[in-house]
Motif scaffolding. Sequence first.
Motif, PDB file in Angstrom:
ATOM      1  N   THR A 681       0.830  -1.203   0.000  1.00 23.84           N
ATOM      2  CA  THR A 681       0.000   0.000   0.000  1.00 23.84           C
ATOM      3  C   THR A 681       0.868   1.259   0.000  1.00 23.84           C
ATOM      4  O   THR A 681       0.610   2.204  -0.749  1.00 23.84           O
ATOM      5  CB  THR A 681      -0.907   0.003   1.241  1.00 23.84           C
ATOM      6  N   ILE A 682       1.901   1.241   0.835  1.00 22.02           N
ATOM      7  CA  ILE A 682       2.786   2.412   0.886  1.00 22.02           C
ATOM      8  C   ILE A 682       3.431   2.654  -0.475  1.00 22.02           C
ATOM      9  O   ILE A 682       3.454   3.782  -0.989  1.00 22.02           O
ATOM     10  CB  ILE A 682       3.878   2.220   1.950  1.00 22.02           C
ATOM     11  N   THR A 683       3.923   1.560  -1.057  1.00 16.26           N
ATOM     12  CA  THR A 683       4.544   1.681  -2.376  1.00 16.26           C
ATOM     13  C   THR A 683       3.569   2.339  -3.356  1.00 16.26           C
ATOM     14  O   THR A 683       3.927   3.255  -4.101  1.00 16.26           O
ATOM     15  CB  THR A 683       4.924   0.286  -2.910  1.00 16.26           C
ATOM     16  N   GLU A 685       1.004   4.160  -2.608  1.00 19.53           N
ATOM     17  CA  GLU A 685       0.727   5.540  -2.231  1.00 19.53           C
ATOM     18  C   GLU A 685       1.870   6.470  -2.620  1.00 19.53           C
ATOM     19  O   GLU A 685       1.659   7.625  -2.920  1.00 19.53           O
ATOM     20  CB  GLU A 685       0.470   5.641  -0.721  1.00 19.53           C
ATOM     21  N   LEU A 728       3.653  11.929   3.583  1.00 18.99           N
ATOM     22  CA  LEU A 728       3.430  10.496   3.646  1.00 18.99           C
ATOM     23  C   LEU A 728       4.610   9.788   4.311  1.00 18.99           C
ATOM     24  O   LEU A 728       4.438   8.948   5.207  1.00 18.99           O
ATOM     25  CB  LEU A 728       3.208   9.957   2.231  1.00 18.99           C
ATOM     26  N   VAL A 732       4.484   7.689   7.740  1.00 21.69           N
ATOM     27  CA  VAL A 732       4.880   6.276   7.826  1.00 21.69           C
ATOM     28  C   VAL A 732       5.934   6.104   8.907  1.00 21.69           C
ATOM     29  O   VAL A 732       5.891   5.172   9.701  1.00 21.69           O
ATOM     30  CB  VAL A 732       5.388   5.775   6.455  1.00 21.69           C
ATOM     31  N   LYS A 847      -4.824   1.395   9.272  1.00 24.56           N
ATOM     32  CA  LYS A 847      -3.955   2.050   8.300  1.00 24.56           C
ATOM     33  C   LYS A 847      -4.538   1.901   6.892  1.00 24.56           C
ATOM     34  O   LYS A 847      -4.979   0.832   6.511  1.00 24.56           O
ATOM     35  CB  LYS A 847      -2.566   1.405   8.332  1.00 24.56           C
ATOM     36  N   SER A 869      -3.613  10.716   3.262  1.00 22.40           N
ATOM     37  CA  SER A 869      -2.838   9.497   3.087  1.00 22.40           C
ATOM     38  C   SER A 869      -3.580   8.251   3.558  1.00 22.40           C
ATOM     39  O   SER A 869      -3.228   7.152   3.176  1.00 22.40           O
ATOM     40  CB  SER A 869      -1.554   9.622   3.885  1.00 22.40           C
ATOM     41  N   LEU A 871      -3.530   7.602   6.742  1.00 25.03           N
ATOM     42  CA  LEU A 871      -2.774   7.210   7.925  1.00 25.03           C
ATOM     43  C   LEU A 871      -3.103   8.084   9.125  1.00 25.03           C
ATOM     44  O   LEU A 871      -2.809   7.717  10.260  1.00 25.03           O
ATOM     45  CB  LEU A 871      -1.278   7.284   7.649  1.00 25.03           C
TER      46      LEU A 871
END
Lengths: 909, 122
Positions: A681-683, A685, A728, A732, A847, A869, A871
């Motif tokens: 997901t982070i990738t 985002e 972001l 994180v 998250k 984000s 988050l």
Amino acid sequence: MSSLTLIICSLCYLSTLFLIANWAESRSRRGRSSVNNPYVYALSMAVYCTAWTFYGSVSKATTDGIDFLAVYIGPTLSAPLWWLVTRKIIRICKVQRITSIADFISARYGKNRGLGVLVTLFCVVGIIPYISIQIKAIAGSFALLTNQSGTVSSPTFLSDRAFYVTLLLAIFAILFGTRKFEATERHEGMVTAIAFESIIKLVSFVAVGAYITFGLFNGPTDIFARAARLPALSQNFGFDSVHSSGDWFWHCLLGGLAILFLPRQFQVAVVENVDEKHLNKAMWLFPLYLLLINLFVLPLAFGGALLLGTGANADGFLITLPLQHGQHGLALLAYIGGFSAATSMIIVETTALSVMISNNVVMPLFLARPRWRERYGASMSGFVINVRRLAMLGLLCLAYVYYRQVANRLSLVSVGMISFAAVAQFAPAMLGGIFWKRGTQQGARLGLLAGGAVWFYTLIIPTLVPMLLPASLLTDGPFGIGWLNPQALMGLTTYDAIAHSMFWSMVANVGGYVWGSLGQPQSALDHNQAVLFVDVFTYAKTDDSSVVWKGKALLADLQRLLTTFFGAPQANRLLERYGRRNPQVATLPYAPPQLVANAERLLAGAVGAASARILVSSVAEEEPIAIDEVIRILKTSQELKQVNKELTRKSTELQHLTERLSEANHKLQMADQQKDDFLATITHEIRSPITSIRALSEILFDDDTVDHDTRRQFLGTMIKESERLSRLVNQVLDLERIESGKQKLSLTPLTISSLIRDAVDSVTPLATAKYISINVQTNCRELTVLADADWLMQVMINLISNAIKFSTNGAAPILLEATCQTDICVVSVTDQGIGIDPQFHELIFEKFYQTRLAHNYTPATDLRKPIGSGLGLAISKRIIDLHGGNLSVSSQPGIGSTFTFQLPLLNTT
Amino acid sequence: MATKILIADDEPNILLSLEFLMKKQGYHVLIARDGGEAYELIVAEKPDVLLLDVMMPRMNGYELCQFVKTTEGYKHARVVFLSAKSKEADVQKGYDAGADLYLPKPFSTRELVAKVGELTTP
């Protein structure tokens, strides 16, 4: 009434009994036991009430008042103890396949033959008089009913009815008692018939009692009132008339011991017991039976004395009273009741005694002679049964002879008490045997001999006066030695004859038992049996006792032995059954010790412990076994049990551990999966803003013709996307710091109102851009919380900016409330924006929840691409958690949302 | 008549850049901000080229592609996936759905323009 009628009635009654027994046995063959029931068990124990109870109690009450009750109070008082004593004896007998009291004592004290013989002899000598009074009772009642004089008038036995009664009873007893070969097998027919007899005797006694009490008199008060006027009777009303309290004690004790150790009681209570649990009910049912059958004894005794005179033969009141008033039917019922009381006693008693004689006297004698064994070996089971039949016949004949010679001159009760005193001699050896491991063979022998000698001297010798011995024996003592007077040993004259005998015989018996036991060391076998008996509840399984055998026998020999006794089919079945459980047996030429011991126990059930011992040692070479070895073997088996238990426990534990491990593993996998998801997901985002930045910058780089405004728009977008990207990355990192626990809060006291003011200041531009105002309400003034200023500010800003984001332009004001209670402060942010469906109220704190919704698209999750984000709330929640508070939401779609958190107030006092 | 090209993405800034880029190439550009809008436009306009994001609300890129490739009257359309999902499996899934091209984000605009040009040349 004619003799013929009576004979026919008696025969009919016996035939009925026989039919009942047959019915019960055929039921049991079909697997429907009629004795597996506590009521039948308790009723069968009522075989305790014999002709003595039926006729004798009344006569005893006429002369001695309530003294007759002692032998019923004794069993009643001892009934609660059965749970300790009888239950243990039952268990031991089941485990050891013990079939009689002689077998029990012999088996307990090293499987000693001599002891078995001694106990059997004792029983025979003690019980023969008792059987004889049953014959006397039947003959007497017969004579009364046929209007003949109650005394023996026939010069020879051939013309004596009692002789034929005896023969008839012998035939019936044989029919009932010797159908089965293996004595451990229960006599279901016999027990059912006995239970039936118990009902008959109770009913007939109560019927006659009620008739006399209410028919001839006006109830018990009438009888007692009239008896009180007669001096001969009124002296019997109290306790202090004839006997001291010492007499009472010994008589009660006698009754309590008799109920345990009379051969017939042992037979019905122990050998015929189907289920130990039946004892629980019998413990109160049996005393109840005793109470009922004794209810009318006193009214009958006094009523009889009033009507017939105090000099009349009180033994016969039950028959003569109805007869005199023309109630022939009732007299016949009384006769049948007495008949049933006598027959039940005779059947059970002779059965028990015959088993003792065959298993403890004849068989050991016979089997010890190899030549005899060879001659009769092939038909051994038939031989054993015939021995028993002969024994029963012999016993009854002996009883008849005693009746002719002695019993006729004594009352029913006195003879009964002599028998009771005889079996009471087993008490030390029996009770010591099951509770005292140090009790030895020598002790048991010494005690029995000493007690028996005293019994014989104090109770039997006096009955021989004046026929065989001079009368001076009872007045001056033997050879003029006064302190040896059989009825006043050592000058003890305060007791009556029975109590006196009980006192001295118990002193001698217990003394001999203890002294003999402590005087010499126990033999190994003796000790082995002692442990098995006393700790029967520990070694309750039959297999456990087998381990103490140490020897080997050829399998073929053992099989031959079993075949001799049980027949080929049954012997093979026994071996097969063992072989199935222990498959290795078939391959060995030698029988393992367990099997040998098993065979011994089976044989013990058929021919008694001592005989079985002889038989088995004839085919097995037993190695001498040392006492410490026995103990070691027993301990090993105990330890094995312990180890087994431990193993089971460990394996359960292991199972639990495995479960927990796989659970933990599952959790780890889940965590791993979550981490993968998070990374993906982070990738994702991060890629989105980078894609925009790259695309826009490439356009600007490649194309110089882009006009000025567009260029500015693109550059502005690129700046915003860069900001988004760095935000972001920061979030994180924040999240990672919080979740890993690395983040330490730098706690400082913060004033709530100023915190809110600062937060509102920093989001005001956002709000103004959407034409939304922010209202603040607080009652907290100068109150403070202990918190990390930066983190808490981040939470406040996150919540307020979310409220702005999800409100439409120019929407209603956002309400910021802070209320302080005694120890907590509650802060809430309320908007009137789009709201959140309740099903997502938990999800929004996770998250990237928005992104996930996009992954799993359904109509219900119709959401635009998230603003932010995904988050922010996750971080806010974790920050509040770290402060020891709680962040929650309440919201309805289309109405608005309220996010609330609590924080503990700093105690300023 | 100019080639119709549909751009579907839930990132407004990506739409901004792609719209500019494709218009510059002279295509007739249609814009969809989620899967649902994209579907409506496909049905209404029958575009020749689809530039699709994979993860979009309401209807994802795979579904749109499958619809186009299996429905009579739409099969002529060329499909290009532009996705942040760059794993082998995701790419394979795109081609399995019938895509003509799968470009992981962030992509090169020059490459995209070139490939779209190739795809639209008969």
